[in-house]
Every structure is written in structure tokens, then in C-alpha cells.
Design an enzyme around this catalytic site. Sequence first.
Site, short mmCIF file in Angstrom:
data_model
loop_
_atom_site.label_atom_id
_atom_site.label_comp_id
_atom_site.label_asym_id
_atom_site.label_seq_id
_atom_site.Cartn_x
_atom_site.Cartn_y
_atom_site.Cartn_z
N ASN A 47 -6.09 -23.95 13.02
CA ASN A 47 -5.40 -24.47 14.24
C ASN A 47 -4.24 -25.20 13.75
O ASN A 47 -4.20 -25.97 12.80
CB ASN A 47 -6.11 -25.01 15.29
CG ASN A 47 -6.98 -26.17 14.92
OD1 ASN A 47 -7.36 -26.37 13.79
ND2 ASN A 47 -7.22 -27.16 15.80
N GLU A 106 -1.15 -27.57 15.31
CA GLU A 106 -0.89 -28.21 16.62
C GLU A 106 0.43 -28.80 16.49
O GLU A 106 1.07 -28.66 15.23
CB GLU A 106 -1.90 -29.59 16.96
CG GLU A 106 -3.37 -28.89 17.14
CD GLU A 106 -4.36 -30.01 17.67
OE1 GLU A 106 -3.76 -31.25 17.44
OE2 GLU A 106 -5.34 -29.62 18.10
N CYS A 155 -4.05 -21.62 17.98
CA CYS A 155 -5.30 -21.66 17.54
C CYS A 155 -5.77 -21.17 16.11
O CYS A 155 -4.71 -20.20 15.85
CB CYS A 155 -6.20 -20.73 18.53
SG CYS A 155 -6.50 -21.77 20.18
N GLU A 214 -7.66 -18.59 15.29
CA GLU A 214 -7.92 -17.33 15.44
C GLU A 214 -6.68 -16.50 15.23
O GLU A 214 -6.38 -15.40 14.60
CB GLU A 214 -8.70 -16.76 16.37
CG GLU A 214 -10.18 -17.44 16.48
CD GLU A 214 -10.22 -18.81 17.33
OE1 GLU A 214 -9.32 -19.62 17.22
OE2 GLU A 214 -11.10 -18.92 18.18
N CYS A 261 -11.38 -18.85 22.28
CA CYS A 261 -11.18 -19.11 23.66
C CYS A 261 -10.20 -18.02 24.36
O CYS A 261 -10.17 -16.89 23.65
CB CYS A 261 -9.83 -20.40 23.69
SG CYS A 261 -8.37 -19.88 23.21
N CYS A 285 -7.38 -16.23 22.75
CA CYS A 285 -7.42 -15.90 21.53
C CYS A 285 -8.32 -14.39 21.68
O CYS A 285 -8.00 -13.41 21.15
CB CYS A 285 -8.35 -16.57 20.62
SG CYS A 285 -7.35 -18.13 20.09
N1 THU Z 1 -8.70 -24.14 19.16
C1 THU Z 1 -8.70 -23.02 18.18
O1 THU Z 1 -8.22 -22.97 17.12
N2 THU Z 1 -9.65 -22.35 18.56
C2 THU Z 1 -10.20 -21.65 19.63
O2 THU Z 1 -10.74 -20.78 19.82
C3 THU Z 1 -10.39 -22.87 20.65
C4 THU Z 1 -9.51 -24.18 20.48
C5 THU Z 1 -8.10 -25.35 18.85
C6 THU Z 1 -6.82 -25.52 19.76
C7 THU Z 1 -6.58 -27.03 19.51
O3 THU Z 1 -5.80 -27.22 18.41
C8 THU Z 1 -7.92 -27.55 19.30
O4 THU Z 1 -8.91 -26.46 18.87
C9 THU Z 1 -8.45 -28.12 20.66
O5 THU Z 1 -8.37 -27.27 21.66
#
Ligand code: THU
Length: 143
Positions: A53, A55, A64, A66, A97, A100
Site C-alpha cells: 500500500n 498512502e 492498496c 493489491e 477491500c 480491489c
Molecule cells: N489496504 C490495502 O492495501 N488493501 C486492502 O485490501 C485493504 C486496505 C490499505 C489501504 C490503506 O493504506 C490501509 O490499508 C488502511 O486502510
Amino acid sequence: MKTSEAISKLSIKEKKLIKEALKAKGRAYAPYSNYLVGSALIDENGTIFSGCNVENASYPAGLCAERTAIVKMVSEGGRKIKLLVVAASSEDPVFPCGMCLQVIQEFGGNSEVIAVNKTGDKFQKTLTRTLFPFAFDPEKLKK
Ligand code: THU
């Protein structure tokens, strides 16, 4: 769906992807949530792509793990996900999520998904189709 079975039961390829996803988690850029996620996938050519991920100070601009891995695959010419692993920071495995899942669907409606917990010693394995049974896919664009 299998629940938290021994990792040793998985194939060599599955274990390799879990290792890559956990490695990618170590590269996560998540200073806002502190929730590190890594992902690794294998495509139709047998090529492995991983992602974390990423940010952003402008929160919605974050990506994210994925989708990072999928974008890397597509931009390198891959088009079909066979298996995707997601390694999150939780005690128990966490599946991708909704956003994704929509992107996994586009490039891997028939793919398998393995979610592993933060240490990589618990996993759950299922199908994208099971996680997202009524997915909006390209077929739906037909009028
Ligand atoms: N996140 C992912 O990388 N993948 C997911 O399927 C769910 C959430 C990340 C997004 C964000 O940077 C952190 O987790 C908190 O939501």
C-alpha cells in the site's frame, strides 16, 4: 472456504507468493494508517508481481497493495491473475477491500485469493467469485 489451516499444506508456488507478499508488506508506505499491507500475484505467464500500500497526505490518493501489484502486472503486459495473495497487519487473515475486488475482477474473475495474517502463519483461501459473486464485469456493459 478453508480457515486458518497450516501453511505447510499449500503448494510451493502458493508459499512463494505468500513469502513475496510478506516481503512487499515490509516496503509499505503507510505513515497515516500504520496498517501495512503487501500483495503478490502470479499471472498467466507465470510471472510474479508484488506490491504494497502506498498512502498519501491527500488520503484518497493512496493505493492498496493489491492494486499496486495489479497495476504493475498490467503495465508489464500481464492480463490475467491466476492467484493473488494479500498479507495484512491483522491477527487474522483479511481479504481485499471492495475497490480491489473490482480491479481483481477485471483481470482475474476466475482467480484464487489467499489472505494471510501479519505473521504469515494463518491463511484463508477462496475464489474471487466467492468474494464477489455479483461483480460488475465487462459483460455488464452490453446493452
Ligand atoms: N489496504 C490495502 O492495501 N488493501 C486492502 O485490501 C485493504 C486496505 C490499505 C489501504 C490503506 O493504506 C490501509 O490499508 C488502511 O486502510
